[in-house]
Structure formats: structure tokens, C-alpha cells
Design a protein around this motif. Structure first.
Motif, PDB file in Angstrom:
ATOM      1  N   TYR A 266      40.944  46.560  40.805  1.00  0.00           N
ATOM      2  CA  TYR A 266      41.841  46.602  39.722  1.00  0.00           C
ATOM      3  C   TYR A 266      41.048  47.019  38.462  1.00  0.00           C
ATOM      4  CZ  TYR A 266      45.677  44.331  42.003  1.00  0.00           C
ATOM      5  OH  TYR A 266      46.776  44.223  42.772  1.00  0.00           O
TER       6      TYR A 266
ATOM      7  N   THR B 157      35.161  39.844  44.158  1.00  0.00           N
ATOM      8  CA  THR B 157      34.460  41.027  43.589  1.00  0.00           C
ATOM      9  C   THR B 157      35.116  42.216  43.988  1.00  0.00           C
ATOM     10  OG1 THR B 157      32.462  39.575  43.390  1.00  0.00           O
ATOM     11  CG2 THR B 157      32.312  41.994  43.051  1.00  0.00           C
TER      12      THR B 157
ATOM     13  N   THR C  82      38.312  42.598  44.895  1.00  0.00           N
ATOM     14  CA  THR C  82      39.572  42.793  44.286  1.00  0.00           C
ATOM     15  C   THR C  82      39.347  43.229  42.606  1.00  0.00           C
ATOM     16  OG1 THR C  82      40.405  40.914  45.786  1.00  0.00           O
ATOM     17  CG2 THR C  82      41.553  41.369  43.752  1.00  0.00           C
ATOM     18  N   ALA C  83      38.333  42.570  42.193  1.00  0.00           N
ATOM     19  CA  ALA C  83      38.131  42.583  40.591  1.00  0.00           C
ATOM     20  C   ALA C  83      37.740  44.294  40.667  1.00  0.00           C
ATOM     21  CB  ALA C  83      36.984  41.902  40.189  1.00  0.00           C
TER      22      ALA C  83
END
Length: 88
Positions: free
Chosen positions: A24, A18, A20-21
Motif C-alpha cells: 500500500y 509489513t 501489506t504495508a
């Protein structure tokens, strides 16, 4: 509702994926600039920590559930020290 086991390894893995999401998504939205290689250490590090957490949790639960001599659930010994059924 049925009770279920808590899986801390899955919680750690989900947190890092999460994170990382979110990084980005912020990059795609123009809030900040994230290099393309940021995901590699986040995902691999998170999966390694999740595996270590799951291994530790498994070892703790296995040790806690193994019956020891004298500590079996049906073999509970109670002490009557200090408790007498007499009234004086």
C-alpha cells in the motif's frame, strides 16, 4: 543481555503485515496500482499461518521440555565403554 525465546509465529505475522504495508505504500507513492481488497487475503492468510506456526512451535517446545524416563537432565548416564582409567 537477557536471553529470550524466539517466537516464529510473531515473525510470520510481522512479515505479512509489513508486506501489506509495503504494497500500500507503493500504491500511495504511485509506483504501482494495488486494489483495495489485496489486504484482506494477505492479513488473514498471514495471521492464519502465524497461528499455525505458533501452535506448532508450542507443541514442539512442550514435547522437548517434558522429561522422559531416563532422559532427565540430572539423570545423565555415561558409558565407560572403551575408556579405562588404567595406563599400561
Amino acid at each position: 543481555m537477557l536471553r529470550h525465546d524466539v517466537r516464529p509465529g510473531k515473525l510470520v505475522a510481522g512479515f505479512f503485515l509489513t508486506l501489506t504495508a509495503v504494497i500500500y505504500a507503493g500504491d500511495a507513492g504511485g509506483s504501482w496500482e494495488a486494489p483495495w481488497f489485496v489486504a484482506i487475503p494477505l492479513v488473514t492468510g498471514g495471521l492464519c499461518l502465524a497461528g499455525a506456526t505458533a501452535l506448532l512451535t508450542h507443541a514442539i517446545r512442550r514435547r522437548r521440555s517434558s522429561p522422559c524416563a531416563g532422559h532427565a537432565p540430572g539423570n545423565r548416564q555415561t558409558s565407560d565403554a572403551g575408556v579405562s582409567g588404567r595406563t599400561e
